[in-house]
Design an enzyme around this catalytic site. Sequence first.
Site, short mmCIF file in Angstrom:
data_model
loop_
_atom_site.label_atom_id
_atom_site.label_comp_id
_atom_site.label_asym_id
_atom_site.label_seq_id
_atom_site.Cartn_x
_atom_site.Cartn_y
_atom_site.Cartn_z
N GLY A 1 -13.26 -1.57 -7.39
CA GLY A 1 -14.56 -0.95 -7.10
C GLY A 1 -14.63 -0.18 -5.79
O GLY A 1 -15.71 -0.04 -5.23
N THR B 1 -3.77 -0.81 -7.63
CA THR B 1 -4.57 0.37 -7.92
C THR B 1 -3.72 1.63 -7.97
O THR B 1 -2.60 1.64 -7.48
CB THR B 1 -5.65 0.54 -6.81
N GLU C 1 -3.86 7.87 -3.82
CA GLU C 1 -4.34 6.95 -2.77
C GLU C 1 -4.63 7.63 -1.44
O GLU C 1 -5.46 7.18 -0.66
CB GLU C 1 -3.32 5.83 -2.55
N ARG D 1 0.84 -1.20 0.00
CA ARG D 1 0.00 0.00 0.00
C ARG D 1 0.88 1.25 0.00
O ARG D 1 1.94 1.28 0.65
CB ARG D 1 -0.86 -0.01 1.27
N ASP E 1 -7.93 8.22 0.18
CA ASP E 1 -8.67 7.16 0.88
C ASP E 1 -8.70 7.41 2.40
O ASP E 1 -9.42 6.73 3.12
CB ASP E 1 -8.06 5.78 0.60
N SER F 1 -7.89 0.71 3.06
CA SER F 1 -8.33 0.23 1.75
C SER F 1 -9.52 -0.70 1.90
O SER F 1 -9.81 -1.18 3.00
CB SER F 1 -7.18 -0.52 1.08
N SER F 2 -10.18 -0.95 0.78
CA SER F 2 -11.23 -1.96 0.74
C SER F 2 -10.82 -3.16 -0.10
O SER F 2 -11.62 -4.07 -0.32
CB SER F 2 -12.50 -1.36 0.13
N THR G 1 -9.05 0.74 -10.12
CA THR G 1 -8.32 -0.44 -9.64
C THR G 1 -8.44 -1.61 -10.62
O THR G 1 -9.30 -1.64 -11.47
CB THR G 1 -8.85 -0.87 -8.26
N1 GLU Z 1 -8.42 3.08 -3.34
C1 GLU Z 1 -9.39 2.04 -3.20
C2 GLU Z 1 -9.05 1.12 -2.06
O1 GLU Z 1 -7.93 0.90 -1.80
C3 GLU Z 1 -9.54 1.24 -4.43
C4 GLU Z 1 -9.99 2.12 -5.54
C5 GLU Z 1 -11.08 1.57 -6.32
O2 GLU Z 1 -11.17 0.35 -6.54
O3 GLU Z 1 -11.90 2.38 -6.74
O4 GLU Z 1 -9.92 0.61 -1.43
#
Ligand code: GLU
Length: 596
Positions: free
Chosen positions: A495, A426, A447, A107, A450, A474-475, A408
């Site tokens: 996403g 991503t 990033e 990350r 986020d 992050s997700s 991503t």
């Molecule tokens: N930055 C997002 C994350 O780390 C992912 C970005 C995306 O998939 O739109 O969760």
Amino acid sequence: MPLRRATAVTAVAALGLVTLVPGAPAQAADTYGPTARGYGGAVATVDPTATAVGIEVLRRGGNAVDAAIAAAATLGVTEPFSAGIGGGGFFVYYDARTRKVQTIDGRESGPASMTKDWFIDPADSQPYDFPEARVSGLSVGTPGTLATWESAARKWGTKSLGSLLQPAARVAENGFPVDPTFRQQVTDNAAVFGQFESSSDIYLPGGVPPAVGSTQRNPDLAATYRLIARQGTGVFYRGAVARDIVRTVQDPPVADDPIGEWAYPIRGANMRLSDLANYRLRTPAPTRSGYRGLTVYGMSTPSSGGTAVGEALNIIERTDLSSASRVQALHQYLEASALSFADRNRYVGAYTPQWKLDRLISDGWARQRACQIDPAHALTKPVPPGDITASGCTPAPVGGPVEEGQSTTNLTVSDKWGNVVEYTLTIEQTGGSGIVVPGRGFLLNNELTDFNFTGTQGDAPDPNLPGPGKRPRSSMSPTIVLKDGKPFLALGSPGGATIITTVLQVLVNRIDLGMTLPQAMAAPRASQRNSAGIQAEPAFHTQYGPELEALGHTFGPDVPELGAATAIEFGRNGRVIASSEPARRGSGAAAVEFPN
Ligand code: GLU
């Protein structure tokens, strides 16, 4: 998707790849459709050229890690708005020899100078508007992708990083055909790319987005990959590329004569050479939870993916879905997801102590949360987070925020020895910060947006505020599921925050609702992230809306699509199914080493 298939064949032919496999030209078009079945290694990505590169590495004796790195480097060329060496990601690896799942946290991290009020405008003490923060040096975290590739190649691969960068360098140099998705992503970003000559020179030839079918080249990126191949990653973290990155972040190269209007000032930020030199990967233990006899491994912090997916699965597991109606199963999925998101928002950030993470994916916690679900009535959203220090069915008093995102990329790779890679990478928004490092050919991430710009948890502390050297939550949810200690399924998706629900929904579709993997991937999606309205694809809304509304669910505005997943399922006697999207994001490309 006829156009994607044509693209696949052209791209593969341009690389001179098909000729290496006897009888392959006739196979190639089918092989790089959304689903592939067969034996040996497998590759699923969103892009035919990346899949072609990955499968070729496998056919030449490389393992899953080698193929994943070569494919990811290619995605940095063909999907530059979603991923690349200017960004970060999470790499999850199952090693067939040791039967262990390990992870790399690549990350992006905030600069050492990052403070809690990084995204607060000193002029008026208000948080910056999102586009203003995004298109600036403030949003750029120290990239971790290249370090991830190097580390994975060293620890688990069989080839040098330098050799794995070569196919991608060739694609960047010779070019690849622009498809409608690529053109659309440039069109959506035209005003942003137009502010920087370094970006518009590559992506707005003649001042406009490239035509579908035209050849897209990026010689600067080819040269950067080759420079790294020759000199090692030190050139990126401590050498000439590092200096260019820092200069770009400190003083974004705004064009004297921009193409189009941009409503905001474009700010620099205090990233230093030491931030790059001091970048370190982390290797956290994966999250681990049981689900109906399977073991689910995911990504730990700073991603919330592993705990959020694990918690929601544990909640869903409290209900026997084998005899439930489809609508009741979806009701359980949506409610579990909302509860899990409330807890994620309250508790999960880069520095969440391990005991809290363990508690969130424990069966005891799932019992405490599942008790609130009424099969006959939807909970009012947002639901409050649970009180992690209490027992019993008692929510804490304040709700959480809603998050969005759509960029991503994800890839899933396996090899004939049984190793598996699940990798999500991503640059955050589609197009990242919009700033290409001049002369180097890659976009910098955004990033750091986020992070929450201000606290979101009322009087309770927010685990995801900026801090020195901190990584934003992050997700991303690269997930590997084992059955009796061996791989059963690997999957992930882009996403933003919907990544968590897409992974969850594909798992429930496959494990509980009797769908095959390709059906589970294709099925219409919906996402309940603890907001008043469910976000759904139109087909989901049409099919299930009336019955779910009768249970008290409400829907927000529909979205055209959720996620762009890839997956591989492992069957008996070495059979594999590689699966990517049949339609979303222009459809994906799956291939197996030895097709049926
Ligand atoms: N930055 C997002 C994350 O780390 C992912 C970005 C995306 O998939 O739109 O969760």
